[in-house]
Design a protein around this motif. Structure first.
Motif, PDB file in Angstrom:
ATOM      1  N   ARG A  25      44.368  43.023  47.286  1.00 41.03           N
ATOM      2  CA  ARG A  25      43.977  43.649  46.022  1.00 41.03           C
ATOM      3  C   ARG A  25      43.770  45.158  46.196  1.00 41.03           C
ATOM      4  NH1 ARG A  25      41.981  38.403  45.379  1.00 41.03           N
ATOM      5  NH2 ARG A  25      40.096  38.739  46.594  1.00 41.03           N
ATOM      6  N   MET A  26      43.235  45.543  47.361  1.00 41.38           N
ATOM      7  CA  MET A  26      43.080  46.974  47.624  1.00 41.38           C
ATOM      8  C   MET A  26      44.443  47.660  47.685  1.00 41.38           C
ATOM      9  SD  MET A  26      41.214  48.959  50.820  1.00 41.38           S
ATOM     10  CE  MET A  26      42.629  48.796  51.932  1.00 41.38           C
ATOM     11  N   GLN A  27      45.422  46.993  48.283  1.00 42.13           N
ATOM     12  CA  GLN A  27      46.757  47.578  48.354  1.00 42.13           C
ATOM     13  C   GLN A  27      47.355  47.757  46.955  1.00 42.13           C
ATOM     14  OE1 GLN A  27      50.129  45.316  50.055  1.00 42.13           O
ATOM     15  NE2 GLN A  27      50.610  47.150  51.260  1.00 42.13           N
ATOM     16  N   GLU A  28      47.093  46.818  46.063  1.00 41.63           N
ATOM     17  CA  GLU A  28      47.569  46.972  44.686  1.00 41.63           C
ATOM     18  C   GLU A  28      46.954  48.204  44.037  1.00 41.63           C
ATOM     19  OE1 GLU A  28      49.977  45.268  43.163  1.00 41.63           O
ATOM     20  OE2 GLU A  28      50.254  44.305  45.121  1.00 41.63           O
ATOM     21  N   TRP A  29      45.695  48.468  44.333  1.00 41.74           N
ATOM     22  CA  TRP A  29      45.047  49.681  43.827  1.00 41.74           C
ATOM     23  C   TRP A  29      45.688  50.927  44.416  1.00 41.74           C
ATOM     24  CZ3 TRP A  29      42.339  53.320  46.762  1.00 41.74           C
ATOM     25  CH2 TRP A  29      41.666  54.315  46.024  1.00 41.74           C
ATOM     26  N   PRO A 230      39.695  46.456  41.434  1.00 37.54           N
ATOM     27  CA  PRO A 230      40.789  45.555  41.051  1.00 37.54           C
ATOM     28  C   PRO A 230      41.688  46.168  39.988  1.00 37.54           C
ATOM     29  CG  PRO A 230      38.714  44.360  41.172  1.00 37.54           C
ATOM     30  CD  PRO A 230      38.372  45.819  41.295  1.00 37.54           C
ATOM     31  N   VAL A 231      42.973  45.942  40.155  1.00 35.21           N
ATOM     32  CA  VAL A 231      43.973  46.434  39.206  1.00 35.21           C
ATOM     33  C   VAL A 231      44.544  45.237  38.450  1.00 35.21           C
ATOM     34  CG1 VAL A 231      46.211  47.589  38.959  1.00 35.21           C
ATOM     35  CG2 VAL A 231      44.560  48.400  40.659  1.00 35.21           C
ATOM     36  N   PRO A 232      44.545  45.275  37.115  1.00 34.52           N
ATOM     37  CA  PRO A 232      45.112  44.147  36.364  1.00 34.52           C
ATOM     38  C   PRO A 232      46.569  43.897  36.765  1.00 34.52           C
ATOM     39  CG  PRO A 232      43.942  45.659  34.909  1.00 34.52           C
ATOM     40  CD  PRO A 232      44.032  46.339  36.235  1.00 34.52           C
ATOM     41  N   GLN A 233      46.889  42.631  36.995  1.00 30.30           N
ATOM     42  CA  GLN A 233      48.238  42.259  37.391  1.00 30.30           C
ATOM     43  C   GLN A 233      48.951  41.557  36.236  1.00 30.30           C
ATOM     44  OE1 GLN A 233      49.660  42.980  40.606  1.00 30.30           O
ATOM     45  NE2 GLN A 233      47.867  44.315  40.434  1.00 30.30           N
ATOM     46  N   PRO A 234      50.244  41.783  36.100  1.00 28.59           N
ATOM     47  CA  PRO A 234      50.982  41.091  35.038  1.00 28.59           C
ATOM     48  C   PRO A 234      50.990  39.587  35.276  1.00 28.59           C
ATOM     49  CG  PRO A 234      52.488  42.174  36.571  1.00 28.59           C
ATOM     50  CD  PRO A 234      51.110  42.650  36.923  1.00 28.59           C
ATOM     51  N   VAL A 235      50.925  38.830  34.192  1.00 24.10           N
ATOM     52  CA  VAL A 235      50.973  37.371  34.295  1.00 24.10           C
ATOM     53  C   VAL A 235      52.434  36.948  34.428  1.00 24.10           C
ATOM     54  CG1 VAL A 235      50.445  35.191  33.155  1.00 24.10           C
ATOM     55  CG2 VAL A 235      48.864  37.136  32.932  1.00 24.10           C
ATOM     56  N   LEU A 236      52.760  36.287  35.503  1.00 23.43           N
ATOM     57  CA  LEU A 236      54.132  35.863  35.761  1.00 23.43           C
ATOM     58  C   LEU A 236      54.285  34.381  35.470  1.00 23.43           C
ATOM     59  CD1 LEU A 236      54.716  37.692  39.183  1.00 23.43           C
ATOM     60  CD2 LEU A 236      55.258  38.516  36.885  1.00 23.43           C
TER      61      LEU A 236
END
Length: 266
Positions: A25-29, A230-236
């Motif tokens: 999650r940190m990497q997504e940020w 946390p960065v919101p992630q697209p729902v796949l």
């Protein structure tokens, strides 16, 4: 002083997996914000730096997280500004770089083994804090970890590597030389910390007598010291497979399959 009790395997596995999820999650940020992170791993030979790096990077996207472990400098690199070959490995926006050894080779093995002159060593001690100030001023999040282990535990780990053919590659004559130069390396570390433990780029000591504890403590500190969120992630969702168009696979006989070694084990 770190607690000397070894974490039970179940506790370690559970907490490590939880924190590895946090690292993802940190990497997504990092990717979303264009942040840049450099993590320096230094310490005694056999102190567990490599194992910690493996656990940090295990589930991260390798396109945005690089492990840098540079070989000995070439003749051309020896004629460069000392920090020059490290600069080209610094992260771009959205990247994490894990340095398995770093520019601090000059303050450690190069000084102890006589691979640099006294003038080169003194110049490094003056320039390193300034170099790191430049990195921090440019927005790089720099974290420096020193893994500490006792002489007795180091000797035990060296002996284990000698007896394990899967780990013998981790041993070099230079590593074994460190056994007879323990005090020299200790003095070099003390001098390094004295000159380069700064407010803008402090050293964090990881007590590594227990490898599990060291990994958990180091990763926890990294996660807590980086101001990520946390960065919101697209729902796949998995799409429906469309109807076939009449495609037929060529006969298997025309392709080369690897031998079925697995079948011989059943």
């Amino acid at each position: 002083m770190a607690d000397s009790r070894k974490l039970p395997r179940k506790v370690y596995d559970s907490e490590l997996l939880r924190m590895q999820g946090e690292l993802v999650r940190m990497q997504e940020w990092v990717k979303a914000t264009g942040a840049r992170i450099v993590v320096v791993f230094e310490g005694r030979d056999a102190a567990g730096k490599g194992g910690a790096i493996q656990r940090v990077s295990q589930y991260l996207n390798p396109r945005f997280c690089r492990i840098v472990a540079l070989p000995a400098p070439t003749e051309r690199q020896q004629g460069q500004w000392y920090f020059q070959r490290y600069v080209e490995h610094l992260p771009a926006a959205g990247e994490i770089v894990l340095l398995d050894r770093s520019w601090y080779n000059r303050a450690g093995v190069e000084r102890v083994m006589g691979f640099c002159t006294e003038a080169q060593y003194r110049l490094f001690l003056r320039q390193a804090p300034t170099f790191e100030q430049m990195l921090v001023d440019d927005g790089i999040l720099l974290r420096k970890y020193w893994f500490s282990v006792s002489a007795e535990e180091q000797a035990k780990r060296f002996a284990e590597r000698l007896d394990n053919p899967l780990k013998q590659w981790k041993l070099s004559p230079m590593d074994l030389e460190s056994v007879t130069r323990w005090d020299d390396y200790s003095k070099a570390r003390d001098d390094m910390l004295l000159h380069t433990d700064t407010e803008h780029a402090p050293w964090w000591i990881v007590e590594a007598e227990q490898k599990r504890n060291a990994r958990i403590n180091m990763i926890h500190h990294l996660l807590s010291s980086v101001p990520w969120e946390p960065v919101p992630q697209p729902v796949l969702s998995l799409p429906e497979r469309p109807p076939g168009t009449g495609y037929e696979r060529p006969p298997r006989e025309v392709q080369r399959d690897v031998p079925d070694h697995a079948a011989s084990l059943l």
